[in-house]
Design a protein around this motif. Structure first.
Motif, PDB file in Angstrom:
ATOM      1  N   ALA A 139      34.136  57.867 102.340  1.00 30.08           N
ATOM      2  CA  ALA A 139      34.269  56.453 102.686  1.00 30.08           C
ATOM      3  C   ALA A 139      34.259  55.549 101.455  1.00 30.08           C
ATOM      4  O   ALA A 139      34.792  54.434 101.513  1.00 30.08           O
ATOM      5  CB  ALA A 139      33.139  56.046 103.639  1.00 30.08           C
ATOM      6  N   VAL A 159      37.475  53.871 100.329  1.00 36.79           N
ATOM      7  CA  VAL A 159      38.201  53.059 101.312  1.00 36.79           C
ATOM      8  C   VAL A 159      37.784  51.596 101.209  1.00 36.79           C
ATOM      9  O   VAL A 159      36.599  51.285 101.060  1.00 36.79           O
ATOM     10  CB  VAL A 159      37.936  53.592 102.741  1.00 36.79           C
ATOM     11  CG1 VAL A 159      38.544  52.676 103.788  1.00 36.79           C
ATOM     12  CG2 VAL A 159      38.490  55.008 102.880  1.00 36.79           C
ATOM     13  N   ARG A 160      38.770  50.687 101.322  1.00 39.83           N
ATOM     14  CA  ARG A 160      38.526  49.253 101.324  1.00 39.83           C
ATOM     15  C   ARG A 160      39.266  48.609 102.498  1.00 39.83           C
ATOM     16  O   ARG A 160      40.271  49.150 102.978  1.00 39.83           O
ATOM     17  CB  ARG A 160      39.022  48.616 100.021  1.00 39.83           C
ATOM     18  CG  ARG A 160      38.378  49.156  98.759  1.00 39.83           C
ATOM     19  CD  ARG A 160      36.937  48.698  98.619  1.00 39.83           C
ATOM     20  NE  ARG A 160      36.332  49.167  97.363  1.00 39.83           N
ATOM     21  CZ  ARG A 160      35.686  50.321  97.230  1.00 39.83           C
ATOM     22  NH1 ARG A 160      35.598  51.147  98.270  1.00 39.83           N
ATOM     23  NH2 ARG A 160      35.159  50.674  96.074  1.00 39.83           N
ATOM     24  N   VAL A 181      42.554  49.785 107.826  1.00 38.49           N
ATOM     25  CA  VAL A 181      41.112  49.565 107.721  1.00 38.49           C
ATOM     26  C   VAL A 181      40.835  48.073 107.898  1.00 38.49           C
ATOM     27  O   VAL A 181      41.230  47.263 107.051  1.00 38.49           O
ATOM     28  CB  VAL A 181      40.568  50.058 106.370  1.00 38.49           C
ATOM     29  CG1 VAL A 181      39.061  49.843 106.300  1.00 38.49           C
ATOM     30  CG2 VAL A 181      40.910  51.536 106.168  1.00 38.49           C
ATOM     31  N   VAL A 235      34.900  47.782 106.481  1.00 35.70           N
ATOM     32  CA  VAL A 235      34.037  48.898 106.108  1.00 35.70           C
ATOM     33  C   VAL A 235      32.603  48.506 106.436  1.00 35.70           C
ATOM     34  O   VAL A 235      32.128  47.444 106.033  1.00 35.70           O
ATOM     35  CB  VAL A 235      34.178  49.247 104.615  1.00 35.70           C
ATOM     36  CG1 VAL A 235      33.222  50.382 104.247  1.00 35.70           C
ATOM     37  CG2 VAL A 235      35.616  49.638 104.290  1.00 35.70           C
ATOM     38  N   ALA A 288      33.409  52.470 109.824  1.00 37.62           N
ATOM     39  CA  ALA A 288      34.465  51.491 109.575  1.00 37.62           C
ATOM     40  C   ALA A 288      35.114  51.122 110.896  1.00 37.62           C
ATOM     41  O   ALA A 288      34.968  51.834 111.907  1.00 37.62           O
ATOM     42  CB  ALA A 288      35.505  52.051 108.601  1.00 37.62           C
TER      43      ALA A 288
END
Length: 341
Positions: free
Chosen positions: A95, A98-99, A114, A117, A123
């Motif tokens: 994770a 990830v943005r 996404v 988060v 998320a």
């Protein structure tokens, strides 16, 4: 009340890695006021009365494990629950890569944006696919509990074994495993006994696999799950209670849902919402009279629930007996019928 109060030692060989065949040939421990009785699931009709009502969970397990790419980074996705706006709360592996705003590519025709988060590797994602459940069937995998080892991957047999006879409404990450014991023959025998069945839906989320991480269990925050009780089912439960019949949830999921849908007087109302009800010893049950369930993991919220229902000492005694007598534990394991303390 401490987490250690709900601990016990289970030998590895007591963990079931496949269900009994046929399903209703599994063993059944009747945990009653007058002691412990060793039976099989097929004996259930003899333990119930005409006019009793079984409440089953008709959620259907989806292939909730996905693998996606964000550029060159591989991201694991486990679906948790669908939200009202159509997005999904998920748990991510890797994770930190990830943005918000990232696009995770699962296959050429299936991706996810996404949206946010969250803490703890969670998320919010919005999936893009012509048909979401068809895309899941194509690219997803079953999220079996971690104690059911499948080094070679999920088998076709698991895909069949891990759905209950009642599975209708797609949305669960994990099976409501008490329902795995039921067969058409058992349902026919229950009906012949005068025991009725009604359905509710609680989509079991990925949080069911997460451990309790606080020693003071009253500080644990329960994961939320989406549930539905129709007006027809609510009326049937209320009419059964009024007529003197007993309400027997099949599994902790069905029990948590009908307790969530009940008011302080035990009247069940239609329900369409999330529930994060956390049941520990001291809870006052409003609806359920007996509980048909499996044997649960040490230090789990489900073991706390059954301890609240049947009494902590009675559960300790029942589990010690089941281990000594060779019962099989957890999702594919044997069952017990608990009388309320």
């Amino acid at each position: 009340m401490n987490l250690s109060d709900f601990d016990y030692h289970l030998p590895d060989e007591r963990i079931a890695v496949a269900p009994a065949r046929p399903r209703d040939s599994a063993r059944l421990l009747h945990v009653a006021a007058d002691g412990l009785h060793d039976l099989i699931v097929r004996d259930l009709p003899s333990l119930l009365r005409p006019g009793d009502l079984l409440v089953v969970n008709d959620t259907k397990v989806i292939p909730a494990q996905l693998s996606a790419m964000r550029g060159n980074a591989k991201i694991g996705i486990t679906l948790d629950r669908r939200l009202d706006d159509g997005s999904w709360r998920v748990l991510l592996r890797n994770a930190k890569r990830v943005r918000a705003g990232d696009v995770l590519v699962i296959d050429p025709e299936f991706s996810a944006e996404v949206l946010q988060v969250l803490e703890g590797g969670a998320a919010l994602l919005r999936f893009q696919a012509d048909n979401f459940y068809a895309a899941l069937a194509r690219s997803g995998a079953l999220a079996l509990p971690p104690y059911i080892a499948r080094p070679g991957g999920i088998t076709e047999q698991d895909k069949a074994d891990y759905q209950t006879l009642f599975a209708t409404n797609e949305g669960a990450v994990a099976a409501p495993t008490a329902g795995l014991h039921f067969t058409p023959e058992l349902l026919a025998a229950l009906a012949a006994r005068g025991v009725e069945t009604t359905r509710v839906t609680l989509h079991v989320g990925a949080g069911t696999f997460l451990p309790v991480r606080v020693e003071d269990v009253t500080q644990h925050r329960m994961h939320a799950e989406r549930g539905f009780v129709t007006a027809e089912t609510a009326a049937k439960i209320n009419a059964t209670r009024k007529a003197g019949g007993r309400i027997i949830p099949v599994g902790t999921t069905a029990l948590r849902l009908i307790e969530s849908a009940a008011d302080a007087d035990g009247v069940v109302h239609p329900f369409d919402s999330e529930t994060d009800i956390f049941i520990i010893p001291g809870y006052r049950f409003k609806v359920a009279d007996l509980l048909f369930t499996n044997f649960h993991l040490p230090k789990s919220t489900l073991l706390m629930l059954v301890s609240a229902f049947a009494g902590m000492e009675r559960i300790r005694s029942a589990y010690a007996h089941a281990i000594a007598a060779g019962y099989r534990f957890y999702s594919y394991g044997d069952a017990c019928l608990l009388e309320r303390a």
